[in-house]
Design a protein around this motif. Structure first.
Motif, mmCIF file in Angstrom:
data_model
loop_
_atom_site.group_PDB
_atom_site.id
_atom_site.type_symbol
_atom_site.label_atom_id
_atom_site.label_comp_id
_atom_site.label_asym_id
_atom_site.label_seq_id
_atom_site.Cartn_x
_atom_site.Cartn_y
_atom_site.Cartn_z
ATOM 1 N N SER A 1 42.932 23.101 -96.841
ATOM 2 C CA SER A 1 42.452 22.857 -95.483
ATOM 3 C C SER A 1 43.642 22.886 -94.550
ATOM 4 O O SER A 1 44.799 22.751 -94.980
ATOM 5 N N MET A 2 43.360 23.040 -93.273
ATOM 6 C CA MET A 2 44.403 23.052 -92.257
ATOM 7 C C MET A 2 44.181 21.909 -91.277
ATOM 8 O O MET A 2 43.036 21.625 -90.900
ATOM 9 N N ALA A 3 45.248 21.252 -90.888
ATOM 10 C CA ALA A 3 45.203 20.255 -89.814
ATOM 11 C C ALA A 3 46.140 20.716 -88.708
ATOM 12 O O ALA A 3 47.216 21.260 -88.983
ATOM 13 N N ALA A 4 45.722 20.510 -87.467
ATOM 14 C CA ALA A 4 46.496 21.040 -86.343
ATOM 15 C C ALA A 4 46.478 20.074 -85.174
ATOM 16 O O ALA A 4 45.559 19.261 -85.008
ATOM 17 N N GLY A 5 47.504 20.184 -84.354
ATOM 18 C CA GLY A 5 47.638 19.402 -83.136
ATOM 19 C C GLY A 5 48.901 19.855 -82.426
ATOM 20 O O GLY A 5 49.381 20.971 -82.654
ATOM 21 N N VAL B 1 42.449 6.607 -75.757
ATOM 22 C CA VAL B 1 42.357 6.810 -77.199
ATOM 23 C C VAL B 1 42.336 8.309 -77.495
ATOM 24 O O VAL B 1 42.021 9.135 -76.634
ATOM 25 N N ALA B 2 42.658 8.653 -78.729
ATOM 26 C CA ALA B 2 42.702 10.049 -79.148
ATOM 27 C C ALA B 2 41.350 10.495 -79.687
ATOM 28 O O ALA B 2 40.480 9.667 -80.018
ATOM 29 N N VAL B 3 41.181 11.800 -79.794
ATOM 30 C CA VAL B 3 39.984 12.401 -80.389
ATOM 31 C C VAL B 3 40.421 13.290 -81.548
ATOM 32 O O VAL B 3 41.267 14.175 -81.378
ATOM 33 N N HIS B 4 39.843 13.023 -82.730
ATOM 34 C CA HIS B 4 40.069 13.892 -83.889
ATOM 35 C C HIS B 4 38.767 14.595 -84.225
ATOM 36 O O HIS B 4 37.703 13.964 -84.267
ATOM 37 N N LEU B 5 38.844 15.890 -84.475
ATOM 38 C CA LEU B 5 37.668 16.682 -84.806
ATOM 39 C C LEU B 5 37.707 17.072 -86.275
ATOM 40 O O LEU B 5 38.610 17.790 -86.712
ATOM 41 N N ASP B 6 36.733 16.564 -87.028
ATOM 42 C CA ASP B 6 36.542 17.039 -88.395
ATOM 43 C C ASP B 6 35.773 18.350 -88.291
ATOM 44 O O ASP B 6 34.558 18.378 -88.191
ATOM 45 N N GLY B 7 36.528 19.436 -88.308
ATOM 46 C CA GLY B 7 35.935 20.757 -88.182
ATOM 47 C C GLY B 7 35.892 21.474 -89.518
ATOM 48 O O GLY B 7 36.237 22.658 -89.587
ATOM 49 N N GLU C 1 38.195 27.343 -78.031
ATOM 50 C CA GLU C 1 37.363 26.785 -76.960
ATOM 51 C C GLU C 1 36.725 25.468 -77.385
ATOM 52 O O GLU C 1 36.435 24.614 -76.549
ATOM 53 N N ILE C 2 36.502 25.302 -78.678
ATOM 54 C CA ILE C 2 35.955 24.051 -79.206
ATOM 55 C C ILE C 2 37.054 23.009 -79.362
ATOM 56 O O ILE C 2 36.899 21.854 -78.959
ATOM 57 N N THR C 3 38.176 23.409 -79.915
ATOM 58 C CA THR C 3 39.233 22.451 -80.242
ATOM 59 C C THR C 3 40.043 22.012 -79.024
ATOM 60 O O THR C 3 40.828 21.066 -79.125
ATOM 61 N N ARG C 4 39.850 22.654 -77.898
ATOM 62 C CA ARG C 4 40.604 22.261 -76.702
ATOM 63 C C ARG C 4 40.304 20.820 -76.288
ATOM 64 O O ARG C 4 41.107 20.180 -75.603
ATOM 65 N N TYR C 5 39.165 20.294 -76.715
ATOM 66 C CA TYR C 5 38.763 18.944 -76.323
ATOM 67 C C TYR C 5 39.229 17.880 -77.320
ATOM 68 O O TYR C 5 38.915 16.705 -77.150
ATOM 69 N N ALA C 6 39.948 18.273 -78.363
ATOM 70 C CA ALA C 6 40.405 17.327 -79.379
ATOM 71 C C ALA C 6 41.922 17.306 -79.438
ATOM 72 O O ALA C 6 42.583 18.329 -79.231
ATOM 73 N N ASP C 7 42.475 16.129 -79.742
ATOM 74 C CA ASP C 7 43.923 16.010 -79.917
ATOM 75 C C ASP C 7 44.356 16.598 -81.252
ATOM 76 O O ASP C 7 45.472 17.116 -81.378
ATOM 77 N N SER C 8 43.481 16.503 -82.242
ATOM 78 C CA SER C 8 43.772 17.072 -83.555
ATOM 79 C C SER C 8 42.483 17.579 -84.163
ATOM 80 O O SER C 8 41.382 17.177 -83.772
ATOM 81 N N VAL C 9 42.635 18.457 -85.143
ATOM 82 C CA VAL C 9 41.469 19.068 -85.786
ATOM 83 C C VAL C 9 41.840 19.455 -87.200
ATOM 84 O O VAL C 9 42.994 19.772 -87.490
ATOM 85 N N GLN C 10 40.858 19.388 -88.088
ATOM 86 C CA GLN C 10 41.049 19.964 -89.415
ATOM 87 C C GLN C 10 39.900 20.923 -89.691
ATOM 88 O O GLN C 10 38.784 20.724 -89.227
ATOM 89 N N CYS D 1 36.334 9.901 -83.775
ATOM 90 C CA CYS D 1 36.204 11.037 -84.691
ATOM 91 C C CYS D 1 34.851 11.708 -84.496
ATOM 92 O O CYS D 1 33.814 11.036 -84.524
ATOM 93 N N LEU D 2 34.868 13.006 -84.306
ATOM 94 C CA LEU D 2 33.657 13.810 -84.210
ATOM 95 C C LEU D 2 33.624 14.807 -85.363
ATOM 96 O O LEU D 2 34.662 15.090 -85.965
#
Length: 348
Positions: free
Chosen positions: A210-214, A166-172, A188-197, A136-137
């Protein structure tokens, strides 16, 4: 009251209120709310993901994402200064059976790859150890001063995670502040994460959500977890309508960043305040009170009596956050309050 504690203390704009009152509604639990669908499609497009899902809060968006990625009994690697680790009530462990492995955040918000590597056992077949399933980042990184993670670093973490399966989740939560600071699309930022919020209710100034995406498979499972956690909503278009207005006004974040720099520059000129205006990258200003007559507690109380609300982030660090409810005039008044309190020594 000049509210600089958080960028969640904002009132919806007149445009948001009008959109909320006029929103076309349906039952979102059955996917029948057209305004929610429009927000989800718009969010997925902005993030470059296959699908998105409206969530009641960033905490639930992070938790549900973790529960999709991480099986019970596995662990996730998360920064010691991250909101997920500090502020979200250990939900991943309580609700998901997922172990937190804290990794030190460096001053720039990043987690060193060498420190991440230490979270992986030398022998993954050794049944004594919980196995990592997720990294998680956080971008921007709140407790490191709203700093933006470098694109080159995100790419390195993506490669590191892929190599280890392993997966990468971005707390955005403040993702669009990061995109604004870098001058690039959020995708361009979220391209490096499997999921983001990302939060609609922080700098984007919507009242809730909030929105979560993948990818589509991730979001299908996310909706199931959302329902399980109690996040299924009915006529949620009244929330989504404000979110759509927010996403049409992302350029406004430049103003928040300018106000934060103005605030930091003003504070830096006051004896008894330690801050670095050059460190301000987005809408967060970190500083310390060095005047020996004050503790951070007595300082916050003193400026509060003059109508200025600030937050403390541990170890005596104070945080001020600019947002749509704060004008340049408010910033100047906040600086004047701090100067007046320190000049008069109003510690009691």
């Amino acid at each position: 009251m000049i509210e600089l504690r958080s960028d969640t203390f904002t009132l919806p704009s007149r445009a948001m209120i009008r959109a909320m009152s006029e929103a076309e509604l349906g039952d979102d639990v059955y996917g029948e709310d057209p305004t929610v669908r429009a927000l989800e499609e718009r969010s997925a497009e902005l993030l470059g993901k296959g699908a998105a899902c409206l969530m009641p809060s960033g905490t639930m968006a992070n938790l549900a994402s973790i529960m999709v990625h991480a099986p019970r009994g596995s662990k996730m690697l998360v920064g010691t200064e991250s909101d997920i680790y500090i502020y979200e009530a250990a939900g991943a462990t309580v609700c998901g059976g997922v172990m937190y492995e804290p990794v030190p955040n460096r001053a720039d918000g990043t987690l060193a790859l060498a420190d991440l590597a230490r979270g992986f056992p030398d022998d993954p077949t050794d049944e004594q150890f919980a196995l990592p399933s997720l990294i998680c980042l956080e971008n921007t990184q709140n407790r490191c001063g709203g700093v933006v993670l470098p694109q080159s670093y995100l790419r390195e973490v993506r490669e590191f995670a892929t190599a280890r399966g392993v997966a990468v989740h971005l707390d955005g939560a403040r993702l669009f502040n990061a995109a604004t600071a870098l001058g690039i699309p959020a995708a361009e930022i979220t391209r490096y994460a499997d999921s983001v919020q990302f939060c609609l209710s922080k700098g984007l100034s919507a009242p809730i959500g909030s929105m979560a995406a993948g990818d589509e498979e991730f979001v299908r499972e996310l909706r199931r977890v959302r329902k399980m956690l109690g996040g299924g909503m009915r006529q949620a278009g009244v929330i989504a309508a404000a979110g759509l207005v927010a996403l049409d006004n992302l350029e406004r974040l430049h103003e928040d960043h300018a106000h934060a720099r103005r605030l930091a520059q003003g504070l830096a000129e006051i004896d008894g305040i330690d801050t670095d205006p050059e460190a301000v990258q987005t809408n967060i200003v970190m500083f310390r009170v060095t005047d020996a007559r004050f503790t951070w507690q007595t300082f916050v109380e003193a400026v509060g009596r003059h109508g200025l609300a600030l937050a403390e982030l541990g170890h005596g660090r104070l945080r001020a956050v600019t947002h749509s409810g704060v004008s340049a005039r408010d910033v100047d008044e906040a600086v004047a309050i701090v100067r007046r309190v320190l000049s008069n020594g109003e510690s009691h």
